[in-house]
Scaffold this motif. Structure first.
Motif, PDB file in Angstrom:
ATOM      1  N   ALA A  68       0.868  -1.180   0.000  1.00 60.69           N
ATOM      2  CA  ALA A  68       0.000   0.000   0.000  1.00 60.69           C
ATOM      3  C   ALA A  68       0.901   1.226   0.000  1.00 60.69           C
ATOM      4  N   THR A  69       0.952   1.949  -1.119  1.00 59.66           N
ATOM      5  CA  THR A  69       1.908   3.044  -1.251  1.00 59.66           C
ATOM      6  C   THR A  69       1.497   4.288  -0.466  1.00 59.66           C
ATOM      7  N   CYS A  70       0.273   4.336   0.034  1.00 56.98           N
ATOM      8  CA  CYS A  70      -0.146   5.483   0.840  1.00 56.98           C
ATOM      9  C   CYS A  70       0.691   5.602   2.105  1.00 56.98           C
ATOM     10  N   CYS A  71       1.078   4.472   2.697  1.00 57.46           N
ATOM     11  CA  CYS A  71       1.882   4.475   3.927  1.00 57.46           C
ATOM     12  C   CYS A  71       2.986   3.419   3.892  1.00 57.46           C
ATOM     13  N   ASN A  72       3.183   2.818   2.710  1.00 56.99           N
ATOM     14  CA  ASN A  72       4.226   1.817   2.490  1.00 56.99           C
ATOM     15  C   ASN A  72       4.104   0.601   3.406  1.00 56.99           C
ATOM     16  N   THR A  73       2.855   0.196   3.664  1.00 54.57           N
ATOM     17  CA  THR A  73       2.602  -1.025   4.420  1.00 54.57           C
ATOM     18  C   THR A  73       2.508  -2.206   3.457  1.00 54.57           C
ATOM     19  N   PRO A  74       3.315  -3.254   3.637  1.00 53.56           N
ATOM     20  CA  PRO A  74       3.135  -4.457   2.814  1.00 53.56           C
ATOM     21  C   PRO A  74       1.780  -5.090   3.143  1.00 53.56           C
ATOM     22  N   VAL A  75       1.045  -5.476   2.119  1.00 50.60           N
ATOM     23  CA  VAL A  75      -0.296  -6.028   2.306  1.00 50.60           C
ATOM     24  C   VAL A  75      -0.289  -7.542   2.149  1.00 50.60           C
ATOM     25  N   LEU A  76       0.285  -8.030   1.065  1.00 49.15           N
ATOM     26  CA  LEU A  76       0.260  -9.478   0.839  1.00 49.15           C
ATOM     27  C   LEU A  76       1.422  -9.928  -0.019  1.00 49.15           C
ATOM     28  N   LEU A  77       1.698 -11.194   0.083  1.00 49.49           N
ATOM     29  CA  LEU A  77       2.682 -11.866  -0.754  1.00 49.49           C
ATOM     30  C   LEU A  77       1.931 -12.876  -1.603  1.00 49.49           C
ATOM     31  N   GLU A  78       2.294 -12.941  -2.883  1.00 52.91           N
ATOM     32  CA  GLU A  78       1.641 -13.890  -3.794  1.00 52.91           C
ATOM     33  C   GLU A  78       2.687 -14.633  -4.603  1.00 52.91           C
ATOM     34  N   PHE A  79       2.587 -15.958  -4.588  1.00 51.24           N
ATOM     35  CA  PHE A  79       3.432 -16.787  -5.437  1.00 51.24           C
ATOM     36  C   PHE A  79       2.753 -16.951  -6.795  1.00 51.24           C
ATOM     37  N   GLN A  80       3.522 -16.856  -7.866  1.00 53.45           N
ATOM     38  CA  GLN A  80       2.966 -17.035  -9.201  1.00 53.45           C
ATOM     39  C   GLN A  80       2.303 -18.404  -9.301  1.00 53.45           C
ATOM     40  N   GLY A  81       1.034 -18.426  -9.669  1.00 51.18           N
ATOM     41  CA  GLY A  81       0.292 -19.671  -9.802  1.00 51.18           C
ATOM     42  C   GLY A  81      -0.332 -20.153  -8.510  1.00 51.18           C
ATOM     43  N   GLY A  82      -0.023 -19.505  -7.391  1.00 56.44           N
ATOM     44  CA  GLY A  82      -0.570 -19.921  -6.110  1.00 56.44           C
ATOM     45  C   GLY A  82      -2.039 -19.555  -5.958  1.00 56.44           C
ATOM     46  N   HIS A  83      -2.781 -20.346  -5.203  1.00 58.28           N
ATOM     47  CA  HIS A  83      -4.216 -20.112  -5.007  1.00 58.28           C
ATOM     48  C   HIS A  83      -4.495 -19.463  -3.648  1.00 58.28           C
ATOM     49  N   TRP A  84      -3.459 -18.982  -2.980  1.00 61.55           N
ATOM     50  CA  TRP A  84      -3.603 -18.363  -1.661  1.00 61.55           C
ATOM     51  C   TRP A  84      -2.811 -17.058  -1.630  1.00 61.55           C
ATOM     52  N   PHE A  85      -3.170 -16.199  -0.686  1.00 61.64           N
ATOM     53  CA  PHE A  85      -2.391 -15.011  -0.373  1.00 61.64           C
ATOM     54  C   PHE A  85      -1.794 -15.192   1.014  1.00 61.64           C
ATOM     55  N   SER A  86      -0.574 -14.749   1.188  1.00 58.72           N
ATOM     56  CA  SER A  86       0.026 -14.658   2.512  1.00 58.72           C
ATOM     57  C   SER A  86      -0.091 -13.194   2.935  1.00 58.72           C
ATOM     58  N   LEU A  87      -1.055 -12.906   3.805  1.00 61.25           N
ATOM     59  CA  LEU A  87      -1.282 -11.540   4.253  1.00 61.25           C
ATOM     60  C   LEU A  87      -0.295 -11.198   5.363  1.00 61.25           C
ATOM     61  N   TYR A  88       0.285 -10.015   5.277  1.00 60.46           N
ATOM     62  CA  TYR A  88       1.266  -9.604   6.278  1.00 60.46           C
ATOM     63  C   TYR A  88       0.597  -9.417   7.637  1.00 60.46           C
ATOM     64  N   GLY A  89       1.254  -9.940   8.662  1.00 60.00           N
ATOM     65  CA  GLY A  89       0.715  -9.854  10.012  1.00 60.00           C
ATOM     66  C   GLY A  89       0.551  -8.426  10.508  1.00 60.00           C
ATOM     67  N   GLN A  90       1.293  -7.478   9.918  1.00 56.58           N
ATOM     68  CA  GLN A  90       1.206  -6.086  10.354  1.00 56.58           C
ATOM     69  C   GLN A  90      -0.159  -5.461  10.067  1.00 56.58           C
ATOM     70  N   LEU A  91      -0.977  -6.108   9.236  1.00 57.99           N
ATOM     71  CA  LEU A  91      -2.310  -5.580   8.948  1.00 57.99           C
ATOM     72  C   LEU A  91      -3.249  -5.711  10.147  1.00 57.99           C
ATOM     73  N   TRP A  92      -2.981  -6.676  11.013  1.00 60.59           N
ATOM     74  CA  TRP A  92      -3.853  -6.916  12.158  1.00 60.59           C
ATOM     75  C   TRP A  92      -3.514  -5.934  13.279  1.00 60.59           C
ATOM     76  N   PRO A  93      -4.505  -5.292  13.890  1.00 64.71           N
ATOM     77  CA  PRO A  93      -4.211  -4.430  15.042  1.00 64.71           C
ATOM     78  C   PRO A  93      -3.503  -5.220  16.137  1.00 64.71           C
ATOM     79  N   LYS A  94      -2.683  -4.517  16.908  1.00 65.51           N
ATOM     80  CA  LYS A  94      -1.907  -5.167  17.968  1.00 65.51           C
ATOM     81  C   LYS A  94      -2.813  -5.981  18.880  1.00 65.51           C
ATOM     82  N   GLY A  95      -2.411  -7.228  19.119  1.00 70.23           N
ATOM     83  CA  GLY A  95      -3.158  -8.105  20.007  1.00 70.23           C
ATOM     84  C   GLY A  95      -4.262  -8.895  19.338  1.00 70.23           C
TER      85      GLY A  95
END
Length: 197
Positions: A110-137
């Motif tokens: 997300a370039t608005c605040c440079n927060t990584p949102v997700l990782l995607e492998f080419q051909g993969g059927h899932w997203f690895s969402l960055y843990g930093q998206l979740w509020p603390k706790g």
């Protein structure tokens, strides 16, 4: 560090999909990019592969970017089926970052605040969402660490969860099980533009 050969194989057989079943929203640090996620998740992991450590170090240098790597050098991820993840706002702010032009993995930021949102492998059927998206706790509990074999000394890691040297067969079974439930579909996420760091 415990004997990972015996302990990991035992615990890996017990891996189950997460218990989270409701829809909820997570967001980048400034809140302009929001992601609707529908559970259950596939897995909650910390990745210690050399690529995630390198990308985390690079992306952390962007202005206002959150800390991506923890004190162990790990990147926390919550893995979800692609059909259970929707960018609900701010999609136009997303850019793809690749470690090299021909890399088969992209990290969406997300370039608005440079927060990584997700990782995607080419051909993969899932997203690895960055843990930093979740509020603390609120991040779901960690289940295992993976790719610890890329570390110079994996023995420094705590033994609170399995520390897998590579992806295990049980891990791949989870991914295959998720794909079966998706009807072997692979939804696409279109991201306009690349992020050059």
């Amino acid at each position: 560090m415990t004997n990972q050969t015996g302990r990991s194989s035992l615990i890996n057989e017990e891996f189950k999909e997460g218990e989270m079943t409701r829809k909820h929203n997570v967001a980048c640090h400034c809140g302009q990019v929001t992601v609707e996620v529908e559970g259950p998740h596939i897995a909650v992991t910390e990745c210690l592969c050399s690529s995630c450590r390198k990308a985390g170090a690079v992306l952390s240098t962007l202005p206002g970017a959150p800390a991506i790597l923890d004190e162990k050098g790990a990147t926390p991820f919550v893995m979800h089926r692609k059909d259970r993840v929707r960018i609900s706002s701010g999609k136009d702010r997303l850019r793809a970052y690749r470690l090299s032009p021909d890399a088969k993995t992209r990290r969406v930021v997300a370039t608005c605040c440079n927060t990584p949102v997700l990782l995607e492998f080419q051909g993969g059927h899932w997203f690895s969402l960055y843990g930093q998206l979740w509020p603390k706790g609120t991040l779901p509990p960690l289940e295992f660490r993976t790719m610890t074999g890329d570390l110079e000394d994996p023995g420094v890691l705590p033994d609170d969860v399995p520390n897998l040297r590579q992806h295990s067969l049980a891990f791949y079974r989870r991914l295959l099980g998720a794909w079966v439930k998706m009807g072997f579909r692979n939804p696409k996420l279109v991201v306009e533009g690349e992020l050059n760091v």
